[in-house]
Design a protein around this motif. Structure first.
Motif, mmCIF file in Angstrom:
data_model
loop_
_atom_site.group_PDB
_atom_site.id
_atom_site.type_symbol
_atom_site.label_atom_id
_atom_site.label_comp_id
_atom_site.label_asym_id
_atom_site.label_seq_id
_atom_site.Cartn_x
_atom_site.Cartn_y
_atom_site.Cartn_z
ATOM 1 N N ASP A 83 -4.672 4.352 4.339
ATOM 2 C CA ASP A 83 -5.003 5.031 2.989
ATOM 3 C C ASP A 83 -4.096 6.296 2.578
ATOM 4 O O ASP A 83 -4.114 7.495 3.261
ATOM 5 N N THR A 84 -3.044 6.169 2.039
ATOM 6 C CA THR A 84 -2.063 7.378 1.672
ATOM 7 C C THR A 84 -2.775 8.568 0.904
ATOM 8 O O THR A 84 -1.905 9.449 0.932
ATOM 9 N N ALA A 85 -3.674 8.690 0.586
ATOM 10 C CA ALA A 85 -4.822 9.827 0.406
ATOM 11 C C ALA A 85 -5.144 10.522 1.252
ATOM 12 O O ALA A 85 -5.815 11.663 1.140
ATOM 13 N N LEU A 86 -4.929 10.042 2.496
ATOM 14 C CA LEU A 86 -5.719 10.747 3.613
ATOM 15 C C LEU A 86 -4.644 11.366 4.562
ATOM 16 O O LEU A 86 -3.605 10.656 4.621
ATOM 17 N N PRO A 87 -4.849 12.335 5.299
ATOM 18 C CA PRO A 87 -3.898 12.769 6.251
ATOM 19 C C PRO A 87 -3.671 11.837 7.592
ATOM 20 O O PRO A 87 -4.681 11.286 8.179
ATOM 21 N N CYS A 88 -2.490 11.714 8.039
ATOM 22 C CA CYS A 88 -2.344 10.893 9.068
ATOM 23 C C CYS A 88 -0.679 11.262 9.519
ATOM 24 O O CYS A 88 0.230 10.981 8.958
ATOM 25 N N ASN A 89 -0.836 11.672 10.718
ATOM 26 C CA ASN A 89 0.498 11.875 11.274
ATOM 27 C C ASN A 89 1.450 10.900 11.651
ATOM 28 O O ASN A 89 2.654 11.029 11.720
ATOM 29 N N ARG B 108 0.716 -1.219 0.024
ATOM 30 C CA ARG B 108 -0.246 -0.014 0.100
ATOM 31 C C ARG B 108 0.719 1.098 -0.031
ATOM 32 O O ARG B 108 0.376 2.255 0.085
ATOM 33 N N ASN B 109 2.064 1.217 -0.092
ATOM 34 C CA ASN B 109 3.071 2.228 0.136
ATOM 35 C C ASN B 109 3.108 3.019 1.303
ATOM 36 O O ASN B 109 3.486 4.108 1.287
ATOM 37 N N VAL B 110 2.619 2.424 2.233
ATOM 38 C CA VAL B 110 2.588 3.160 3.659
ATOM 39 C C VAL B 110 4.103 3.126 4.218
ATOM 40 O O VAL B 110 4.469 4.023 5.092
ATOM 41 N N MET B 111 4.596 2.061 4.071
ATOM 42 C CA MET B 111 5.908 1.810 4.632
ATOM 43 C C MET B 111 6.900 1.274 3.419
ATOM 44 O O MET B 111 6.280 0.550 2.300
ATOM 45 N N ALA B 112 8.006 1.749 3.122
ATOM 46 C CA ALA B 112 8.967 1.612 2.052
ATOM 47 C C ALA B 112 10.204 1.399 2.256
ATOM 48 O O ALA B 112 11.252 2.286 2.128
ATOM 49 N N ARG C 186 1.775 8.372 9.758
ATOM 50 C CA ARG C 186 2.248 7.840 8.218
ATOM 51 C C ARG C 186 3.272 9.242 7.726
ATOM 52 O O ARG C 186 4.162 8.825 7.402
ATOM 53 N N GLU C 187 2.779 10.473 7.896
ATOM 54 C CA GLU C 187 3.517 11.469 7.506
ATOM 55 C C GLU C 187 3.341 12.583 8.434
ATOM 56 O O GLU C 187 2.361 13.264 8.499
ATOM 57 N N PRO C 188 4.336 12.504 9.369
ATOM 58 C CA PRO C 188 4.209 13.683 10.210
ATOM 59 C C PRO C 188 4.002 14.875 9.829
ATOM 60 O O PRO C 188 4.732 15.552 8.923
ATOM 61 N N GLY C 189 3.205 15.723 10.572
ATOM 62 C CA GLY C 189 2.900 17.014 10.259
ATOM 63 C C GLY C 189 1.531 17.047 9.402
ATOM 64 O O GLY C 189 1.064 18.241 8.983
ATOM 65 N N SER C 190 1.194 15.921 8.849
ATOM 66 C CA SER C 190 0.052 16.062 7.882
ATOM 67 C C SER C 190 -1.329 16.114 8.282
ATOM 68 O O SER C 190 -2.366 16.759 7.658
ATOM 69 N N GLY C 191 -1.580 16.002 9.747
ATOM 70 C CA GLY C 191 -2.738 16.048 10.550
ATOM 71 C C GLY C 191 -3.338 14.489 10.884
ATOM 72 O O GLY C 191 -2.896 13.830 10.065
#
Length: 327
Positions: A123-129, A40-44, A131-136
């Motif tokens: 879901d990489t289309a949605l904000p998640c701190n 799912r490209n959540v971890m790479a 998975r991606e710190p600072g995205s919400g």
């Protein structure tokens, strides 16, 4: 999924060295969680270190404790005679988790290390701190029915997904890990983290450390323990609320108690104040309801998970009643 290198470690030290030399490398055992996240490209990770050749599958009694190797399969541990005799709570929790097929692949170490199943994280289309710190945190104002009611922060309200880990924290387990400086032991209660301002960090394991085993001290809970899991369907579903309950009862009086909850926090949630409230009291439903009220103090609901504030204490009471043989 991105391209990655693959290395098969022949010793634990070789695996630690590989982790030390590459900060983006990850350990792979059964791969039941990591491979999904990579697809799912959540971890790479750019390198996978396979530890299946390591002699870490043994379950043995030694020096007042049971040691379970990190590569022991979930199904192996659940069906082990020593575990069923000494720590039936762990066997029950493992059998409540996932499907039989996954339990036949998933390792103990991998189960401990699994990431949250929050749909915003996946879901990489949605904000998640996380998975991606600072995205919400999309769950704060979004669909949060499955999410936490304890230990949350404005950065993350995801829950820890494991059933096995709820039993292990209740059983005062310890995680033995290896790193560049040698081995160290981490109390299970301190292994996983609350989100705070760094929700991307699930645990206190260093990037260049790996799990060798889990150790459970001998106890007097084998006759009176129960794992109760409430979920949307009877199989292969994560807990809405789960409770690991263990009692040491002398006559009708509780001498010791252990309680932990799943599906309610970013880490396995130990209920120490409720445990204290049980000690010295009779093993009755009234005692259990009083402890359940204490256990839920400080819980905070969100828009879609307020039902957990009522479900939680009811599950605690039912788990304790089952553990005490009142059902």
């Amino acid at each position: 999924m991105i391209q990655f290198q693959y290395e098969r470690a022949s010793t634990a030290q070789a695996a630690v060295n590989a982790l030390t030399n590459n900060s983006n490398a990850k350990i792979i055992a059964g791969g039941t969680n990591l491979v999904d996240l990579m697809k799912r490209n959540v971890m790479a990770p750019n390198k996978l270190i396979d530890i299946n050749a390591l002699p870490l599958r043994e379950i043995r009694q030694q020096d007042g404790k049971i040691s379970i190797g990190a590569m022991a399969l979930n199904s192996q541990v659940a069906d082990d005679k020593l575990i069923m005799e000494k720590h039936p709570l762990l066997s029950q929790a493992l059998n409540a988790g996932a499907s039989a097929q996954i339990r036949n692949m998933a390792s103990v170490g991998g189960n401990i290390m699994q990431r949250t199943r929050c749909h915003y994280f996946y879901d990489t289309a949605l904000p998640c701190n996380k998975r991606e710190p600072g995205s919400g945190c999309g769950a704060l104002e979004g669909m949060n029915r499955m999410h936490a009611v304890f230990g949350t922060s404005e950065q993350c309200i995801a829950v820890h997904p494991s059933d096995m880990c709820i039993a292990l924290v209740a059983l005062d387990a310890t995680v033995l890990v290896a790193g560049p400086k040698g081995e160290r032991r981490i109390p299970f209660e301190e292994f996983h983290r609350l989100p705070g301002n760094q929700p991307e960090k699930d645990n206190t394991l260093q990037n260049n450390e790996m799990i060798l085993s889990v150790e459970i001290p001998d106890n007097a809970f084998s006759k009176n323990s129960h794992y109760m899991k409430i979920r949307d369907r009877a199989s292969y579903a994560f807990a809405l609320v789960s409770v690991a309950a263990a009692l040491n009862i002398d006559g009708k009086v509780i001498k010791e108690a252990r309680l932990a909850m799943g599906g309610v926090a970013h880490k396995p949630w130990r209920l120490k104040e409720a445990e204290k409230a049980l000690v010295g009291k009779p093993a009755t439903e009234e005692t259990f309801r009083q402890a359940a009220e204490i256990a839920m103090q400080g819980a905070k609901a969100y828009k879609h998970n307020a039902f957990k504030l009522k479900l939680g204490p009811n599950v605690i009471v039912e788990a304790l009643k089952n553990a005490a043989g009142l059902v």
